[in-house]
Write an enzyme that holds these catalytic residues in place. Structure first.
Site: not given
Ligand SMILES: Nc1nc2c(c(=O)[nH]1)N=C([C@H](O)[C@H](O)COP(=O)(O)OP(=O)(O)OP(=O)(O)O)CN2
Ligand SMILES: [Zn+2]
Length: 136
Positions: A23, A67, A118
């Site tokens: 991330c 965007h 998110e």
């Molecule tokens: N508490 C937080 N944790 C994370 C955030 C956040 O904003 N607050 N953001 C991220 C990353 O930006 C990421 O894009 C999102 O994380 P995640 O849900 O783990 O991503 P995936 O969709 O790839 O998850 P899967 O494992 O495929 O469900 C990270 N953490």
């Molecule tokens: Zn993200």
């Protein structure tokens, strides 16, 4: 107490500075934002706040994010807020709260919370402080 909420979305990219993983690299999401309003009194139509009016207010702020690379916005640049879902909820809460307080100075309604999705499986919420009363 009544409570109403609306849901809107925008598409934007971000990277989380200093994140120990993927991330930290530039990536994008379709973000969903829910906004909850509460209050004790309904208007003559039987509404706490017209959904359409609330959506207009929220859209006016999401337009600034849509965007965009969120990290480029002044509030999310290096040294400012890291663009996590939590910080976006915090940022949007304070932006929207200013309008609610200005447009409803009689304090019949208050912003209760902003929830930022998110992804379909992860969200963060910023809620009105427990010690903030409806006129706060
Ligand atoms: N508490 C937080 N944790 C994370 C955030 C956040 O904003 N607050 N953001 C991220 C990353 O930006 C990421 O894009 C999102 O994380 P995640 O849900 O783990 O991503 P995936 O969709 O790839 O998850 P899967 O494992 O495929 O469900 C990270 N953490
Ligand atoms: Zn993200």
């Amino acid at each position: 107490m009544f409570e109403v909420a609306i849901k809107e979305s925008f598409a934007a990219a971000h990277l989380i500075r200093n994140y120990p993983g993927d991330c930290a690299r530039l990536h994008g999401h379709t973000w969903f934002v829910e906004v909850g309003i509460y209050g004790e009194e309904l208007d003559d139509l039987g509404m706490l706040i017209d959904f359409s009016k609330l959506k207009q207010i929220v859209r006016s702020y999401l337009k600034k994010l849509d965007h965009q690379l969120i990290n480029d916005l002044p509030e999310f640049r290096e040294g400012e807020l890291n663009p996590t879902a939590e910080n976006l909820a915090f940022y949007l809460y304070h932006q929207i709260n200013q309008v609610i307080k200005k447009e409803w100075p009689d304090k019949k309604i208050a912003l209760g919370w902003v929830k930022v999705w998110e992804s379909p499986t992860a969200w963060a919420i910023y809620r009105r402080g427990k010690n903030e009363n409806i006129s706060g």
